[in-house]
Scaffold this motif. Structure first.
Motif, PDB file in Angstrom:
ATOM      1  N   THR A  96      20.228  35.426 111.561  1.00 60.51           N
ATOM      2  CA  THR A  96      19.620  36.612 111.124  1.00 60.51           C
ATOM      3  C   THR A  96      19.153  37.690 112.182  1.00 60.51           C
ATOM      4  OG1 THR A  96      19.043  35.705 109.073  1.00 60.51           O
ATOM      5  CG2 THR A  96      18.219  37.917 109.288  1.00 60.51           C
ATOM      6  N   LEU A  97      18.221  37.161 112.957  1.00 56.83           N
ATOM      7  CA  LEU A  97      17.797  38.049 114.167  1.00 56.83           C
ATOM      8  C   LEU A  97      18.881  38.652 114.940  1.00 56.83           C
ATOM      9  CD1 LEU A  97      15.181  36.409 113.607  1.00 56.83           C
ATOM     10  CD2 LEU A  97      14.447  36.894 115.837  1.00 56.83           C
ATOM     11  N   LYS A  98      20.074  37.777 115.208  1.00 50.77           N
ATOM     12  CA  LYS A  98      21.411  38.488 116.256  1.00 50.77           C
ATOM     13  C   LYS A  98      21.919  39.549 115.151  1.00 50.77           C
ATOM     14  CE  LYS A  98      21.792  33.857 117.813  1.00 50.77           C
ATOM     15  NZ  LYS A  98      22.416  32.426 117.636  1.00 50.77           N
ATOM     16  N   LEU A  99      22.193  38.946 113.911  1.00 49.74           N
ATOM     17  CA  LEU A  99      22.965  40.057 113.082  1.00 49.74           C
ATOM     18  C   LEU A  99      22.215  41.407 112.976  1.00 49.74           C
ATOM     19  CD1 LEU A  99      24.205  37.517 110.349  1.00 49.74           C
ATOM     20  CD2 LEU A  99      25.601  38.592 112.002  1.00 49.74           C
ATOM     21  N   PHE A 100      20.868  41.346 112.782  1.00 48.45           N
ATOM     22  CA  PHE A 100      19.949  42.508 112.777  1.00 48.45           C
ATOM     23  C   PHE A 100      20.438  43.423 113.927  1.00 48.45           C
ATOM     24  CE2 PHE A 100      16.227  41.065 110.129  1.00 48.45           C
ATOM     25  CZ  PHE A 100      17.033  41.106 108.765  1.00 48.45           C
ATOM     26  N   GLU A 101      20.308  42.882 115.198  1.00 46.19           N
ATOM     27  CA  GLU A 101      20.429  43.574 116.424  1.00 46.19           C
ATOM     28  C   GLU A 101      21.805  44.113 116.308  1.00 46.19           C
ATOM     29  OE1 GLU A 101      18.354  44.263 118.998  1.00 46.19           O
ATOM     30  OE2 GLU A 101      16.775  43.127 118.026  1.00 46.19           O
ATOM     31  N   LYS A 102      22.953  43.374 115.918  1.00 49.36           N
ATOM     32  CA  LYS A 102      24.273  43.820 115.919  1.00 49.36           C
ATOM     33  C   LYS A 102      24.405  45.020 115.031  1.00 49.36           C
ATOM     34  CE  LYS A 102      28.844  42.313 113.716  1.00 49.36           C
ATOM     35  NZ  LYS A 102      29.481  40.773 113.092  1.00 49.36           N
ATOM     36  N   HIS A 103      23.523  45.185 113.877  1.00 50.13           N
ATOM     37  CA  HIS A 103      23.762  46.293 113.138  1.00 50.13           C
ATOM     38  C   HIS A 103      22.535  47.376 113.355  1.00 50.13           C
ATOM     39  CE1 HIS A 103      27.066  44.519 110.912  1.00 50.13           C
ATOM     40  NE2 HIS A 103      26.381  43.627 110.740  1.00 50.13           N
ATOM     41  N   GLY A 104      22.128  47.403 114.573  1.00 52.62           N
ATOM     42  CA  GLY A 104      21.305  48.447 115.090  1.00 52.62           C
ATOM     43  C   GLY A 104      19.743  48.357 114.557  1.00 52.62           C
ATOM     44  N   MET A 105      19.381  47.141 114.134  1.00 55.95           N
ATOM     45  CA  MET A 105      18.115  47.112 113.684  1.00 55.95           C
ATOM     46  C   MET A 105      17.222  46.126 114.811  1.00 55.95           C
ATOM     47  SD  MET A 105      18.404  45.503 109.797  1.00 55.95           S
ATOM     48  CE  MET A 105      20.029  45.509 109.350  1.00 55.95           C
ATOM     49  N   ALA A 138      17.415  56.897 107.425  1.00 55.56           N
ATOM     50  CA  ALA A 138      18.824  57.047 107.130  1.00 55.56           C
ATOM     51  C   ALA A 138      19.545  55.832 108.137  1.00 55.56           C
ATOM     52  CB  ALA A 138      19.558  58.411 107.533  1.00 55.56           C
ATOM     53  N   ALA A 139      19.251  55.699 109.410  1.00 56.08           N
ATOM     54  CA  ALA A 139      19.797  54.576 110.161  1.00 56.08           C
ATOM     55  C   ALA A 139      19.388  53.275 109.566  1.00 56.08           C
ATOM     56  CB  ALA A 139      19.342  54.695 111.467  1.00 56.08           C
ATOM     57  N   ALA A 140      18.413  53.048 108.981  1.00 61.15           N
ATOM     58  CA  ALA A 140      17.958  51.845 108.358  1.00 61.15           C
ATOM     59  C   ALA A 140      18.839  51.306 107.110  1.00 61.15           C
ATOM     60  CB  ALA A 140      16.714  51.830 107.823  1.00 61.15           C
ATOM     61  N   LYS A 141      19.192  52.575 106.537  1.00 61.83           N
ATOM     62  CA  LYS A 141      19.994  52.512 105.149  1.00 61.83           C
ATOM     63  C   LYS A 141      21.404  51.951 105.564  1.00 61.83           C
ATOM     64  CE  LYS A 141      21.990  54.744 101.213  1.00 61.83           C
ATOM     65  NZ  LYS A 141      23.229  53.731 101.012  1.00 61.83           N
ATOM     66  N   LYS A 142      21.814  52.720 106.633  1.00 57.35           N
ATOM     67  CA  LYS A 142      23.191  52.428 107.211  1.00 57.35           C
ATOM     68  C   LYS A 142      23.351  51.017 107.693  1.00 57.35           C
ATOM     69  CE  LYS A 142      26.706  54.304 110.482  1.00 57.35           C
ATOM     70  NZ  LYS A 142      26.803  54.994 111.899  1.00 57.35           N
ATOM     71  N   SER A 143      22.273  50.581 108.586  1.00 57.68           N
ATOM     72  CA  SER A 143      22.227  49.111 108.977  1.00 57.68           C
ATOM     73  C   SER A 143      22.310  48.409 107.985  1.00 57.68           C
ATOM     74  CB  SER A 143      20.978  49.012 109.770  1.00 57.68           C
ATOM     75  OG  SER A 143      21.309  49.810 110.907  1.00 57.68           O
ATOM     76  N   TRP A 144      21.459  48.448 106.964  1.00 61.10           N
ATOM     77  CA  TRP A 144      21.230  47.366 105.628  1.00 61.10           C
ATOM     78  C   TRP A 144      22.597  47.450 105.041  1.00 61.10           C
ATOM     79  CZ3 TRP A 144      18.510  43.437 105.750  1.00 61.10           C
ATOM     80  CH2 TRP A 144      16.906  43.401 106.065  1.00 61.10           C
ATOM     81  N   ASP A 145      23.213  48.547 104.975  1.00 65.67           N
ATOM     82  CA  ASP A 145      24.529  48.435 104.079  1.00 65.67           C
ATOM     83  C   ASP A 145      25.760  47.758 104.889  1.00 65.67           C
ATOM     84  OD1 ASP A 145      23.316  50.050 102.143  1.00 65.67           O
ATOM     85  OD2 ASP A 145      24.321  51.907 102.756  1.00 65.67           O
TER      86      ASP A 145
END
Length: 142
Positions: free
Chosen positions: A61-70, A98-105
């Motif tokens: 999860t941590l790596k995937l969060f970073e991958k998606h801008g979190m 807005a960036a959070a929504k985009k990252s989570w999506d």
């Protein structure tokens, strides 16, 4: 003549240093002008499933969060005995809501996330409940 060359060299170095310091100040001012948005998330797991959640975060999860801008900020396990058995609390940050929504999506449909989630839930669902709060730093925050 040699003195003149050294003076010119030191003056040039001083000007380069001043330009660099000015650039660094403007970056800091820009960072302060656009504060990050922090997201506090609390996960409550099904009984006995916190180790599986911790493993999934650590391995995927941590790596995937970073991958998606979190940006991963901090992760905690409560010291309260009962909550320490089924609760993970963490903070991630984003450029904006807005960036959070985009990252989570993007995260939710990422094939690597789906694969990791499904593999970790082979023995049953892990997360019972998620609470999330978006926050900005208070003006007096260090």
């Amino acid at each position: 003549m040699l003195r003149c060359r050294f003076s010119l060299l030191f003056t040039s170095l001083a000007l380069i240093g001043l330009a660099s310091a000015t650039t660094n100040l403007s970056v800091s001012a820009q960072e302060k002008a656009v504060p990050r948005v922090y997201e506090l998330r609390t996960y409550t797991t099904h009984p006995g499933r916190l180790p599986a959640l911790n493993k999934r975060f650590q391995e995927h999860t941590l790596k995937l969060f970073e991958k998606h801008g979190m940006k991963n900020e901090m992760y905690w396990i409560p010291t309260d005995t009962a909550k320490s058995e089924n609760t993970l609390i963490y903070v991630i940050s984003h450029e904006s809501e807005a960036a959070a929504k985009k990252s989570w999506d993007a995260f939710r449909v990422d094939p690597d996330w789906i694969k990791a989630r499904d593999a970790s839930e082979a023995d049953g669902k892990i997360v019972l409940k998620v609470d999330a709060v978006f926050m900005t730093k208070a003006p007096y925050s260090p």
